[in-house]
Design a protein around this motif. Structure first.
Motif, PDB file in Angstrom:
ATOM      1  N   ILE A 137       0.827  -1.213   0.000  1.00  0.00           N
ATOM      2  CA  ILE A 137       0.000   0.000   0.000  1.00  0.00           C
ATOM      3  C   ILE A 137       0.859   1.261   0.000  1.00  0.00           C
ATOM      4  CG2 ILE A 137      -1.751   1.283   1.292  1.00  0.00           C
ATOM      5  CD1 ILE A 137      -2.777  -1.286  -0.021  1.00  0.00           C
ATOM      6  N   LEU A 138       2.001   1.208   0.680  1.00  0.00           N
ATOM      7  CA  LEU A 138       2.849   2.401   0.838  1.00  0.00           C
ATOM      8  C   LEU A 138       4.076   2.330  -0.065  1.00  0.00           C
ATOM      9  CD1 LEU A 138       2.714   2.620   4.757  1.00  0.00           C
ATOM     10  CD2 LEU A 138       1.194   3.706   3.095  1.00  0.00           C
ATOM     11  N   LYS A 139       3.870   1.986  -1.316  1.00  0.00           N
ATOM     12  CA  LYS A 139       4.992   1.794  -2.234  1.00  0.00           C
ATOM     13  C   LYS A 139       5.830   3.049  -2.406  1.00  0.00           C
ATOM     14  CE  LYS A 139       2.872  -1.945  -4.900  1.00  0.00           C
ATOM     15  NZ  LYS A 139       2.352  -2.396  -6.201  1.00  0.00           N
ATOM     16  N   GLN A 140       5.199   4.225  -2.278  1.00  0.00           N
ATOM     17  CA  GLN A 140       5.938   5.469  -2.471  1.00  0.00           C
ATOM     18  C   GLN A 140       6.916   5.730  -1.331  1.00  0.00           C
ATOM     19  OE1 GLN A 140       2.959   5.260  -1.260  1.00  0.00           O
ATOM     20  NE2 GLN A 140       2.638   6.781   0.341  1.00  0.00           N
ATOM     21  N   LEU A 141       6.801   4.968  -0.240  1.00  0.00           N
ATOM     22  CA  LEU A 141       7.684   5.158   0.913  1.00  0.00           C
ATOM     23  C   LEU A 141       8.770   4.086   1.010  1.00  0.00           C
ATOM     24  CD1 LEU A 141       5.071   6.151   3.675  1.00  0.00           C
ATOM     25  CD2 LEU A 141       6.460   7.653   2.248  1.00  0.00           C
ATOM     26  N   THR A 142       8.710   3.093   0.149  1.00  0.00           N
ATOM     27  CA  THR A 142       9.719   2.037   0.214  1.00  0.00           C
ATOM     28  C   THR A 142      11.047   2.532  -0.357  1.00  0.00           C
ATOM     29  OG1 THR A 142       9.028   1.159  -1.933  1.00  0.00           O
ATOM     30  CG2 THR A 142       7.986   0.212   0.022  1.00  0.00           C
ATOM     31  N   PRO A 143      12.156   1.920   0.041  1.00  0.00           N
ATOM     32  CA  PRO A 143      13.458   2.334  -0.509  1.00  0.00           C
ATOM     33  C   PRO A 143      13.508   2.164  -2.022  1.00  0.00           C
ATOM     34  CG  PRO A 143      13.735   0.892   1.400  1.00  0.00           C
ATOM     35  CD  PRO A 143      12.282   0.850   1.048  1.00  0.00           C
ATOM     36  N   VAL A 144      14.301   2.975  -2.678  1.00  0.00           N
ATOM     37  CA  VAL A 144      14.446   2.905  -4.130  1.00  0.00           C
ATOM     38  C   VAL A 144      14.971   1.523  -4.515  1.00  0.00           C
ATOM     39  CG1 VAL A 144      15.642   3.840  -6.143  1.00  0.00           C
ATOM     40  CG2 VAL A 144      14.844   5.380  -4.329  1.00  0.00           C
ATOM     41  N   GLY A 145      14.299   0.894  -5.476  1.00  0.00           N
ATOM     42  CA  GLY A 145      14.714  -0.426  -5.937  1.00  0.00           C
ATOM     43  C   GLY A 145      14.412  -1.548  -4.970  1.00  0.00           C
ATOM     44  N   PHE A 146      13.558  -1.284  -3.991  1.00  0.00           N
ATOM     45  CA  PHE A 146      13.254  -2.287  -2.964  1.00  0.00           C
ATOM     46  C   PHE A 146      12.519  -3.469  -3.601  1.00  0.00           C
ATOM     47  CE2 PHE A 146      10.646  -3.639   0.834  1.00  0.00           C
ATOM     48  CZ  PHE A 146      11.722  -4.095   1.585  1.00  0.00           C
ATOM     49  N   PRO A 147      13.111  -4.667  -3.573  1.00  0.00           N
ATOM     50  CA  PRO A 147      12.467  -5.816  -4.232  1.00  0.00           C
ATOM     51  C   PRO A 147      11.439  -6.457  -3.311  1.00  0.00           C
ATOM     52  CG  PRO A 147      14.577  -6.476  -3.327  1.00  0.00           C
ATOM     53  CD  PRO A 147      14.415  -5.003  -2.990  1.00  0.00           C
ATOM     54  N   ASN A 148      10.341  -6.882  -3.872  1.00  0.00           N
ATOM     55  CA  ASN A 148       9.337  -7.611  -3.109  1.00  0.00           C
ATOM     56  C   ASN A 148       8.396  -8.317  -4.055  1.00  0.00           C
ATOM     57  OD1 ASN A 148       9.108  -8.071  -0.326  1.00  0.00           O
ATOM     58  ND2 ASN A 148       8.883  -5.897   0.086  1.00  0.00           N
ATOM     59  N   ILE A 149       7.719  -9.337  -3.545  1.00  0.00           N
ATOM     60  CA  ILE A 149       6.750 -10.048  -4.361  1.00  0.00           C
ATOM     61  C   ILE A 149       5.533  -9.157  -4.593  1.00  0.00           C
ATOM     62  CG2 ILE A 149       7.499 -12.303  -3.577  1.00  0.00           C
ATOM     63  CD1 ILE A 149       5.202 -12.379  -1.657  1.00  0.00           C
ATOM     64  N   ASP A 150       4.793  -9.465  -5.641  1.00  0.00           N
ATOM     65  CA  ASP A 150       3.611  -8.684  -6.007  1.00  0.00           C
ATOM     66  C   ASP A 150       2.403  -9.239  -5.247  1.00  0.00           C
ATOM     67  OD1 ASP A 150       1.558  -7.278  -7.155  1.00  0.00           O
ATOM     68  OD2 ASP A 150       2.212  -7.583  -9.216  1.00  0.00           O
ATOM     69  N   GLN A 151       2.191  -8.714  -4.044  1.00  0.00           N
ATOM     70  CA  GLN A 151       1.063  -9.186  -3.249  1.00  0.00           C
ATOM     71  C   GLN A 151      -0.261  -8.921  -3.958  1.00  0.00           C
ATOM     72  OE1 GLN A 151       0.830  -7.855   0.776  1.00  0.00           O
ATOM     73  NE2 GLN A 151       2.780  -8.753   1.384  1.00  0.00           N
ATOM     74  N   GLY A 152      -0.351  -7.760  -4.606  1.00  0.00           N
ATOM     75  CA  GLY A 152      -1.590  -7.394  -5.275  1.00  0.00           C
ATOM     76  C   GLY A 152      -2.029  -8.434  -6.287  1.00  0.00           C
ATOM     77  N   ALA A 153      -1.092  -8.902  -7.111  1.00  0.00           N
ATOM     78  CA  ALA A 153      -1.415  -9.901  -8.128  1.00  0.00           C
ATOM     79  C   ALA A 153      -1.830 -11.222  -7.491  1.00  0.00           C
ATOM     80  CB  ALA A 153      -0.216 -10.106  -9.050  1.00  0.00           C
ATOM     81  N   GLU A 154      -1.129 -11.612  -6.418  1.00  0.00           N
ATOM     82  CA  GLU A 154      -1.477 -12.855  -5.735  1.00  0.00           C
ATOM     83  C   GLU A 154      -2.871 -12.771  -5.125  1.00  0.00           C
ATOM     84  OE1 GLU A 154       0.152 -15.646  -5.709  1.00  0.00           O
ATOM     85  OE2 GLU A 154       1.981 -14.937  -6.704  1.00  0.00           O
ATOM     86  N   LEU A 155      -3.210 -11.617  -4.540  1.00  0.00           N
ATOM     87  CA  LEU A 155      -4.524 -11.454  -3.923  1.00  0.00           C
ATOM     88  C   LEU A 155      -5.637 -11.441  -4.964  1.00  0.00           C
ATOM     89  CD1 LEU A 155      -3.720  -8.822  -1.138  1.00  0.00           C
ATOM     90  CD2 LEU A 155      -4.356 -11.221  -0.832  1.00  0.00           C
ATOM     91  N   VAL A 156      -5.384 -10.807  -6.106  1.00  0.00           N
ATOM     92  CA  VAL A 156      -6.383 -10.798  -7.176  1.00  0.00           C
ATOM     93  C   VAL A 156      -6.686 -12.221  -7.629  1.00  0.00           C
ATOM     94  CG1 VAL A 156      -6.780 -10.165  -9.584  1.00  0.00           C
ATOM     95  CG2 VAL A 156      -5.941  -8.449  -7.973  1.00  0.00           C
ATOM     96  N   GLU A 157      -5.642 -13.025  -7.772  1.00  0.00           N
ATOM     97  CA  GLU A 157      -5.809 -14.403  -8.231  1.00  0.00           C
ATOM     98  C   GLU A 157      -6.602 -15.220  -7.210  1.00  0.00           C
ATOM     99  OE1 GLU A 157      -5.682 -17.975 -10.202  1.00  0.00           O
ATOM    100  OE2 GLU A 157      -5.255 -15.959 -10.968  1.00  0.00           O
ATOM    101  N   PHE A 158      -6.236 -15.106  -5.935  1.00  0.00           N
ATOM    102  CA  PHE A 158      -6.924 -15.872  -4.893  1.00  0.00           C
ATOM    103  C   PHE A 158      -8.380 -15.419  -4.765  1.00  0.00           C
ATOM    104  CE2 PHE A 158      -7.426 -16.643  -0.106  1.00  0.00           C
ATOM    105  CZ  PHE A 158      -7.861 -17.942  -0.296  1.00  0.00           C
ATOM    106  N   ASN A 159      -8.601 -14.115  -4.752  1.00  0.00           N
ATOM    107  CA  ASN A 159      -9.963 -13.589  -4.617  1.00  0.00           C
ATOM    108  C   ASN A 159     -10.848 -14.024  -5.787  1.00  0.00           C
ATOM    109  OD1 ASN A 159      -9.280 -12.343  -2.230  1.00  0.00           O
ATOM    110  ND2 ASN A 159      -9.004 -10.310  -3.129  1.00  0.00           N
ATOM    111  N   SER A 160     -10.269 -14.062  -6.978  1.00  0.00           N
ATOM    112  CA  SER A 160     -11.062 -14.457  -8.148  1.00  0.00           C
ATOM    113  C   SER A 160     -11.523 -15.908  -8.035  1.00  0.00           C
ATOM    114  CB  SER A 160     -10.257 -14.240  -9.435  1.00  0.00           C
ATOM    115  OG  SER A 160      -9.142 -15.114  -9.495  1.00  0.00           O
ATOM    116  N   ARG A 161     -10.686 -16.766  -7.464  1.00  0.00           N
ATOM    117  CA  ARG A 161     -11.093 -18.164  -7.277  1.00  0.00           C
ATOM    118  C   ARG A 161     -12.195 -18.278  -6.222  1.00  0.00           C
ATOM    119  NH1 ARG A 161      -5.525 -19.080  -7.001  1.00  0.00           N
ATOM    120  NH2 ARG A 161      -5.705 -19.893  -4.877  1.00  0.00           N
ATOM    121  N   LEU A 162     -12.074 -17.503  -5.168  1.00  0.00           N
ATOM    122  CA  LEU A 162     -13.087 -17.551  -4.112  1.00  0.00           C
ATOM    123  C   LEU A 162     -14.446 -17.072  -4.610  1.00  0.00           C
ATOM    124  CD1 LEU A 162     -11.034 -16.184  -1.076  1.00  0.00           C
ATOM    125  CD2 LEU A 162     -11.820 -18.533  -1.410  1.00  0.00           C
TER     126      LEU A 162
END
Length: 377
Positions: free
Chosen positions: A146-171
């Motif tokens: 949610i706070l991507k604008q506050l993360t360090p520059v180049g901060f790597p992380n998994i795409d939670q948003g995409a994972e949640l969209v996929e799970f929610n669509s199945r539910l």
């Protein structure tokens, strides 16, 4: 024999040192009393799992035992402090997977989606599919999503948003399942403090937005937060800070609301007259003020709803600061934390056969926890 032993030690010093070191650690494991809660890390640790035939058959025993050996290693606090000191000495902005972002926010680095995520999602889907009861599922994104604008520059992380969209669509394919889109509920709130700077939890304000989203999707009326009396707990340093131990981080303030109840009954049978354990204001883990921390099973009898409705909520600690708001919508709230609840879920739901059911977890918990199999018990 002594001479032979001494010769062996001289001949293979590295091997012998390693052998005695590992043997010593093993002895300490056997003698050491398990540490249930780590003040330094501000979280509960895995205690020695019980050896059962079912646990061996479904491999959960070995998974839990592996986590146990990692979290109960002797001198764990000393090792954590030493590592943090070394990271500060070389001026690293990251320590123990926690990085310092803008405005003093700390963020957890999560690079991989665990296979455990898909196992846990499957357990929830099976639970939903095996019943005709109405179930709501709400998975909260973590702060960096949610706070991507506050993360360090180049901060790597998994795409939670995409994972949640996929799970929610199945539910959504299940007619009896209502999906609460918490990513949408928190989007656009970047200028508000909906997550703590030093902790992995959302703030009470963030939880309130999630509560509103739940009410909107389930035909409940949300309580007006401005009608409630706010109380504050200053000087809160949370789980991220406990790992980071670096500079440039200011303490957070915990806000809770003066909400009356009839009673709160813990799994021990002890009964409380209020929602908050105010003694926790004086300890490191101040977030445990909400609902007396994490309990396997507890029940709240509300003084605010008066509608005869009841709720069973399966949750992690994210839910603890949201549940007080739900007392305005339900007369009885049964709270289940699968990490500490070992009895039959089927029996529990049979005893609450008219209750609404809510799953409320944060993404990181869903990605890592190993106790969702208990939904099938």
């Amino acid at each position: 024999m002594m001479l032979i032993s001494l010769k062996n030690i001289k001949k293979y010093p590295l091997f012998m040192i390693t052998f005695f070191l590992l043997a010593g650690v093993l002895v300490l494991y056997l003698l050491k009393t398990d540490t249930e809660f780590s003040d330094m890390e501000n979280r509960y640790l895995t205690v020695r799992p019980a050896l059962t035939a079912a646990g061996i058959e479904d491999h959960t025993f070995m998974e839990e035992f592996e986590t146990y050996t990692e979290e109960q290693i002797p001198f764990r606090n000393v090792l954590i402090k030493a590592k943090a000191a070394m990271e500060r000495m070389i001026l690293k902005e990251e320590n123990n997977g926690i990085a310092l972002g803008r405005e003093g926010y700390l963020f957890e680095k999560v690079l991989n989606v665990d296979d455990q995520l898909y196992e846990n999602e499957a357990y929830i889907e099976k639970f939903v599919g095996d019943t005709d009861r109405n179930i709501s599922v709400a998975i909260a994104p973590n702060s960096y999503e949610i706070l991507k604008q506050l993360t360090p520059v180049g901060f790597p992380n998994i795409d939670q948003g995409a994972e949640l969209v996929e799970f929610n669509s199945r539910l959504l394919e299940y007619e009896n399942c209502t999906v609460i889109d918490l990513q949408k509920a928190l989007a656009g709130k970047e200028d508000e403090q909906v997550y703590y700077r030093t902790d992995h939890h959302w703030t009470t304000d963030g939880a309130y937005y999630a509560y509103q989203a739940y009410c909107n999707m389930t035909e409940n009326t949300s309580v007006d937060i401005t009608s409630l009396t706010a109380e504050q707990i200053p000087d809160f340093f949370g789980t991220f800070y406990a790992k980071y131990k670096g500079f440039g981080v200011k303490p957070d303030v915990i806000t809770y609301y003066d909400i009356p109840i009839e009673s709160l009954t813990l799994s021990s049978g002890d009964e409380r007259e209020q929602l908050y354990d105010l003694s926790k204001k004086e300890v490191y883990d101040k977030y445990a003020v909400f609902l007396y921390g994490n309990d396997g099973l507890c029940e709240i009898r509300s003084a605010n709803a008066g509608n005869g409705k009841s709720l069973v909520i399966f949750k992690d600690s994210y839910a603890n600061c949201l549940i007080p708001f739900l007392t305005y919508n339900y007369d009885t709230i049964t709270i289940v934390d699968l990490r500490y609840y070992g009895d039959s879920v089927e029996k529990l739901l049979g005893e609450n056969n008219t209750a609404d059911i809510l799953f409320l977890y944060n993404f990181s918990f869903l990605n890592e926890d190993r106790h969702f199999y208990r939904l099938t018990s």
